[in-house]
Design a protein around this motif. Structure first.
Motif, PDB file in Angstrom:
ATOM      1  N   LEU A 196       0.865  -1.182   0.000  1.00  0.00           N
ATOM      2  CA  LEU A 196       0.000   0.000   0.000  1.00  0.00           C
ATOM      3  C   LEU A 196       0.896   1.224   0.000  1.00  0.00           C
ATOM      4  CD1 LEU A 196      -2.786  -0.907   2.610  1.00  0.00           C
ATOM      5  CD2 LEU A 196      -3.015  -0.807   0.120  1.00  0.00           C
ATOM      6  N   ASP A 197       0.737   2.053  -1.021  1.00  0.00           N
ATOM      7  CA  ASP A 197       1.581   3.233  -1.179  1.00  0.00           C
ATOM      8  C   ASP A 197       3.058   2.888  -1.100  1.00  0.00           C
ATOM      9  OD1 ASP A 197      -0.225   5.165  -1.778  1.00  0.00           O
ATOM     10  OD2 ASP A 197      -0.428   5.935   0.260  1.00  0.00           O
TER      11      ASP A 197
ATOM     12  N   SER B 179      -5.209   0.807   6.572  1.00  0.00           N
ATOM     13  CA  SER B 179      -4.276   1.781   6.012  1.00  0.00           C
ATOM     14  C   SER B 179      -4.094   2.953   6.950  1.00  0.00           C
ATOM     15  CB  SER B 179      -4.787   2.278   4.648  1.00  0.00           C
ATOM     16  OG  SER B 179      -3.973   3.314   4.162  1.00  0.00           O
TER      17      SER B 179
ATOM     18  N   SER C 183      -2.720   5.661   5.788  1.00  0.00           N
ATOM     19  CA  SER C 183      -2.874   6.822   4.922  1.00  0.00           C
ATOM     20  C   SER C 183      -4.351   7.147   4.754  1.00  0.00           C
ATOM     21  CB  SER C 183      -2.237   6.552   3.558  1.00  0.00           C
ATOM     22  OG  SER C 183      -0.878   6.197   3.680  1.00  0.00           O
TER      23      SER C 183
ATOM     24  N   VAL D 201      -5.437   5.663  -2.187  1.00  0.00           N
ATOM     25  CA  VAL D 201      -4.217   4.915  -1.897  1.00  0.00           C
ATOM     26  C   VAL D 201      -3.974   3.912  -3.024  1.00  0.00           C
ATOM     27  CG1 VAL D 201      -3.087   3.317  -0.308  1.00  0.00           C
ATOM     28  CG2 VAL D 201      -4.513   5.177   0.587  1.00  0.00           C
TER      29      VAL D 201
ATOM     30  N   GLY E 185      -2.260   0.489  -4.420  1.00  0.00           N
ATOM     31  CA  GLY E 185      -1.821  -0.794  -3.901  1.00  0.00           C
ATOM     32  C   GLY E 185      -1.428  -1.744  -5.010  1.00  0.00           C
TER      33      GLY E 185
ATOM     34  N   VAL F  16      -9.474   5.764   1.344  1.00  0.00           N
ATOM     35  CA  VAL F  16      -9.457   5.649   2.803  1.00  0.00           C
ATOM     36  C   VAL F  16      -9.985   6.962   3.380  1.00  0.00           C
ATOM     37  CG1 VAL F  16      -8.056   5.208   4.844  1.00  0.00           C
ATOM     38  CG2 VAL F  16      -7.475   4.118   2.661  1.00  0.00           C
TER      39      VAL F  16
END
Length: 634
Positions: free
Chosen positions: A255-256, A282, A284, A288, A290, A311
């Protein structure tokens, strides 16, 4: 015989000049007889036959020289003895699909396909016309030097492309080069899935010559699924991944750019991939990016698959009893799962969920049709007060199916809606009539229709509203009984009535619509691609591209190759099945498949209609002038 520049045939009119001079010389003036020239007159009479023959021969040679020059300038071609091949209009279809990126012995297979194409281009002359058409529809035209430069810049596509459509476009380009002979030259790795098309291209008389050479089949691992659910995380959710591999394969989930999960899957086939669901949260916020990744193998393009999630805090809703018990129960479930939060009606960004005939409503709203037919008039007046450009029509009770209309050829996967409505029985409905000018406005087809029933809009959405043409009750529709109903309610509240924006899944080279309001596309490397208009051609490389409205991210475009591209069937060195492959996309009178590059190149140029006759006609003109000079000198 055909001419590349027929306008120059007008030069043949200059043949009248020597004829005019010859005729003028025959004019006879007043005769004065001098005794001193009588001897010369007798001599001329004795040689008059020789003089007439010489003058006529000179006239014919001059006429022949002028006509030969005119014909040469018109660039004739014919099936006669000539020098070199006749000018040809060749469109080369270069298969740059994802499977062409297979690496073997340290070299990408696409480099071999490109090298074969470059050798063909190097044999072109200035009289030829040529184009390169790739599987994603890109066209490169111009002189041979420009084609060589364009070939150097090409890379394999992140998906399958459309070889049939590329061939159809190549046929049109080749025909545009008339009177040159049109030829389509196709070079491909021969992957079977690439040669499957919904519509076979009928090329008629245009020859299609295919070069197909494969490689030894590698052992390929691939990520064929990366599905994040729900689309909006608050802040947790789940990612379901699907992996196919000939042996066990290790995967990691990011993720990110940060690794958040790892694991190993057992061997699995493309028809039945190994599936793993990983629950994540997450740190963040916002959109986002992924990915699910495998260790690199021979086909590296399918070792990573991308996804995107939003998110954010849960959307807030206020539920009225008029919406019915099923809608209330769905919202309560989402509140219990902390995907929704309850708010006070009238507060900013609080969505009111109710029947359309309820009093005192304010935007944003999710409205259903009234349960009592006598309340339709009040519901329409309520819609008018809220400036919602739709009205309920006369009640309809026939059972129909509600289906989501296609949107630009891409899956709009804020996506439970595609499952919630497809094939849903509807027993009672009020057809929704688009009326932007009020109740008396002219009905039109609106662009914000989500689902239709009986050929008319049934669920619609717009700025600050979602409107349904039936009450949410099993007596009216089976919608609340389906498993996809609750996810769709969340999607409607979070995306259509919230600030989530759009999540679009597409394949490279595809065209998507609905880009109004999008000013740019943020590439994976952070650079910005300006966007204007309603249509967008999906980038050729896989990844997550964020939709931007000025500085704000308003959605995500997730680009992945088709899972079928991971099936390398057909890439083997056996070329005996190439004609059958080619028949999957092309039908015509002269369609052949060839196994070697040299034979392919020779076959392409052999289709030219004869030879160029420029040099023979120039030589004829030169010989005529030399003969004329020799005879005149005597």
């Amino acid at each position: 015989m055909a001419f590349l520049a027929p306008a120059f045939l007008a030069l043949a009119a200059l043949a009248g000049v020597p004829l005019l001079v010859h005729l003028l010389r025959r004019r006879v003036g007043r005769v004065v007889d001098f005794p001193a020239v009588r001897y010369l007159e007798r001599m001329e009479q004795e040689h008059s036959k020789d003089l007439k023959l010489r003058n006529r021969l000179l006239l014919l040679l001059r006429l022949l020289a002028v006509i030969a020059v005119a014909l040469a300038a018109a660039r004739p071609i014919a099936r006669l003895v000539g020098v070199g091949h006749a000018p040809i209009a060749v469109a080369v279809v270069l298969d740059n699909s994802l499977s062409a990126g297979v690496v073997q012995d340290g070299r990408m297979h696409f480099d071999s396909l490109r090298a074969d194409t470059k050798r063909l281009v190097s044999e072109l002359t200035s009289d030829d016309r040529a184009w390169i058409v790739t599987a994603d529809g890109r066209v490169i035209g111009g002189a041979p030097a420009a084609l060589q430069a364009g070939l150097d810049a090409l890379t394999p596509l992140g998906g399958r492309g459309n070889l049939a459509e590329a061939t159809r476009r190549a046929v049109g380009l080749a025909r545009s080069g008339a009177p040159r002979t049109p030829v389509v030259a196709l070079v491909s790795d021969g992957q079977r899935s690439t040669f499957v098309s919904d519509s076979v291209v009928n090329v008629d008389e245009v020859p299609v010559v295919m070069l197909r050479h494969g490689v030894s089949l590698p052992r390929n691992r691939a990520v064929v699924q990366a599905l994040a659910e729900p689309v909006r995380w608050t802040p947790s959710g789940a990612v379901t991944l699907g992996i196919t591999a000939p042996d066990s394969a290790a995967w990691r989930l990011t993720l990110d750019g940060r690794t958040v999960a790892r694991g190993t899957v057992p061997p699995a086939t493309l028809d039945a991939p190994s599936r793993v669901t990983s629950r994540l949260a997450s740190a963040s916020t916002g959109w986002v990016r992924g990915s699910v990744e495998l260790e690199a193998d021979a086909l590296r393009a399918d070792d990573t698959r991308w996804f995107a999630v939003r998110v954010a805090s849960p959307p807030t809703v206020s539920v009225r009893n008029e919406g019915g018990p099923f809608l209330g129960a769905a919202l309560s479930t989402l509140v219990d799962e902390k995907r929704l939060a309850r708010g006070r009606e009238g507060d900013t960004k609080v969505v009111t969920v109710s029947s359309a005939d309820a009093a005192g409503l304010k935007l944003p709203v999710l409205l259903t049709a009234p349960r009592d037919p006598l309340s339709v008039g009040e519901a329409n007046r309520q819609l008018d007060r809220l400036n919602i450009p739709w009205r309920f029509g006369a009640i309809a009770r026939a059972q129909v199916l509600a289906r989501v209309p296609a949107r630009g050829g891409a899956a709009d996967t804020a996506a439970p809606s595609t499952r919630a409505f497809d094939g849903t029985p509807v027993r009672l409905r009020y057809p929704l009539v688009y009326s932007p000018g009020g109740a008396g406005g002219k009905p039109t087809t609106a662009p914000d229709t989500i689902a239709t029933a009986g050929g008319t809009p049934w669920v619609v959405a717009g700025d600050g509203y979602v409107l349904m043409g039936s009450p949410i009750d099993p007596d009216a529709t089976d919608l609340p009984l389906g498993a996809a109903f609750v996810p769709w309610v969340l999607e409607a509240l979070a995306r259509r009535l919230g600030d989530d924006g759009r999540l679009i899944e597409a394949v490279p080279g595809q065209t998507v619509t609905g880009m109004r309001g999008v000013t740019g596309l943020e590439r994976p490397d952070g650079s910005l691609l300006p966007v204007s208009g309603d249509r967008l051609t999906v980038p050729g490389q896989a990844g997550v591209y964020f939709l931007r409205r000025q500085a704000n991210r308003t959605g995500a475009l997730v680009v992945n190759g088709e899972p079928s591209e991971s099936d390398l069937a057909g890439l083997g060195p056996d070329t005996s099945g190439a004609p059958a492959l080619l028949a999957g996309i092309v039908k015509g009178k002269d369609v052949v498949a060839i196994a070697t590059a040299s034979a392919w190149q020779k076959s392409v140029f052999s289709r030219a209609a004869g030879q160029a006759l420029l040099l023979p006609f120039l030589a004829l003109a030169l010989v005529a002038l030399m003969a004329e000079a020799w005879i005149s000198g005597r």
